[in-house]
Design an enzyme around this catalytic site. Structure first.
Site, PDB file in Angstrom:
ATOM      1  N   CYS A 156      -4.062 -16.132  29.972  1.00 24.00           N
ATOM      2  CA  CYS A 156      -2.787 -16.313  30.675  1.00 24.00           C
ATOM      3  C   CYS A 156      -2.414 -17.781  30.560  1.00 24.00           C
ATOM      4  CB  CYS A 156      -2.900 -15.836  32.116  1.00 24.00           C
ATOM      5  SG  CYS A 156      -4.205 -16.663  33.063  1.00 24.00           S
ATOM      6  N   ARG A 158       7.708 -16.463  28.921  1.00 23.65           N
ATOM      7  CA  ARG A 158       6.761 -17.524  28.551  1.00 23.65           C
ATOM      8  C   ARG A 158       6.054 -17.166  27.248  1.00 23.65           C
ATOM      9  NH1 ARG A 158       2.997 -19.419  33.404  1.00 23.65           N
ATOM     10  NH2 ARG A 158       2.548 -21.093  31.931  1.00 23.65           N
TER      11      ARG A 158
END
Length: 299
Positions: free
Chosen positions: A239, A181
């Site tokens: 995050c 990611r």
């Protein structure tokens, strides 16, 4: 105050029989079972939880509501969270232990938020529910009834940054999501793939041993030293939506470092088209467009 508490320590707190004149401090246990794509956390809790544990809901109790540019899990308001902790039955001076069944990836949000709210005696159960089960300790079913608590909440006891500060961060900015990611190879939920320019990839999965307990402090210090962190470093963490970034902050604290949280995290950043994103291992910045931490947990 230690970040972690062991299963043996928690079991002793919950079931020890103190001798005459000896008082064991009251302990409130929170079950924070939640994962991205699994809306059945409460059902899992009802089917079996640590005796006395109260269910803490990620979406309605550990997060507020906002616009897409605020991120998927913006912080609740101070008043909202004060009502929540009292509903959980927490009183001033209580010890609070939080756990989940995902290596503390979700429980760390409650740990961080309680610390941010001024609670000083808050711990993550190392190894979580899996460690409790492995010790052949009892489970309870159904809902835990609580009496209204009297705890007081004052936000600001832990450091945070906003998007502008993340953009101009002169220290070390850690991205706690899975490496793929970070690199922009996949993006299962946010509108643009990639990461905040200048960030360093540091998946939260690397904080844990094979049994989902945290690595020893010395190993975590070595891990973070490899990312350029040393005593006195200015560190901030993000995050996907501010959930597993709290896990990274817990690991940093175990290692002896402190860090600020970017609560909106990449879900907020990616929903602001004027903010550039970078892709690749070192990052190639691009603006505009649409678009190992376990990704079952929103990292």
């Amino acid at each position: 105050m230690s970040v972690l508490i062991s299963v043996a320590e928690l079991n002793a707190r919950l079931f020890a029989e103190p001798g005459p004149g000896f008082r064991v401090a009251r302990t409130v246990v929170l079950d924070v079972r939640w994962a991205l794509g699994d809306p059945h956390g409460r059902d899992h809790y009802l089917a079996g939880h640590i005796p006395g544990a109260v269910f803490a809901d990620m979406n309605t109790e550990l997060a507020g509501h906002g616009r897409p540019e605020d991120g998927r899990h913006p912080l609740p308001s101070e008043d909202e969270f004060a009502a929540t902790v009292r509903r959980w039955g927490i009183n001033t001076g209580d010890t609070v232990v939080v756990y989940d069944d995902a290596g503390a990836a979700a429980a760390a949000r409650a740990w961080w938020l309680l610390g941010y709210a001024g609670f000083k005696d808050v711990h993550l159960l190392d190894g979580g529910l899996a460690a409790w089960r492995a010790a052949s300790l009892p489970l309870a079913t159904g809902e835990q009834r609580t009496e209204q608590g009297d705890a007081v909440v004052h936000f600001g006891a832990k450091a945070t940054i906003d998007a502008d500060q993340a953009a101009d961060w002169s220290g070390i900015l850690l991205d706690a999501r899975a490496g793929e990611r970070f690199r922009g190879e996949i993006e299962p939920i946010d509108p643009r793939p990639g990461h905040i320019p200048g960030a360093v990839s540091a998946p939260t999965s690397e904080n844990l041993a094979a049994d989902a307990s945290f690595l020893p402090a010395a190993q975590l210090r070595a891990r973070f030293a490899g990312l350029g962190i040393e005593p006195g470093s200015d560190v901030a963490v993000y995050c996907g939506s501010g959930v597993t970034a709290a896990h990274q902050i817990a690991a940093l604290e175990i290692a002896g470092f402190s860090a600020a949280l970017y609560p909106g995290s990449f879900s907020a950043w990616a929903n602001q088209p004027e903010r550039p994103v970078a892709t690749g291992a070192s990052g190639i910045a691009a603006s505009g467009g649409s678009g190992g931490n376990d990704d079952r947990v929103d990292g």
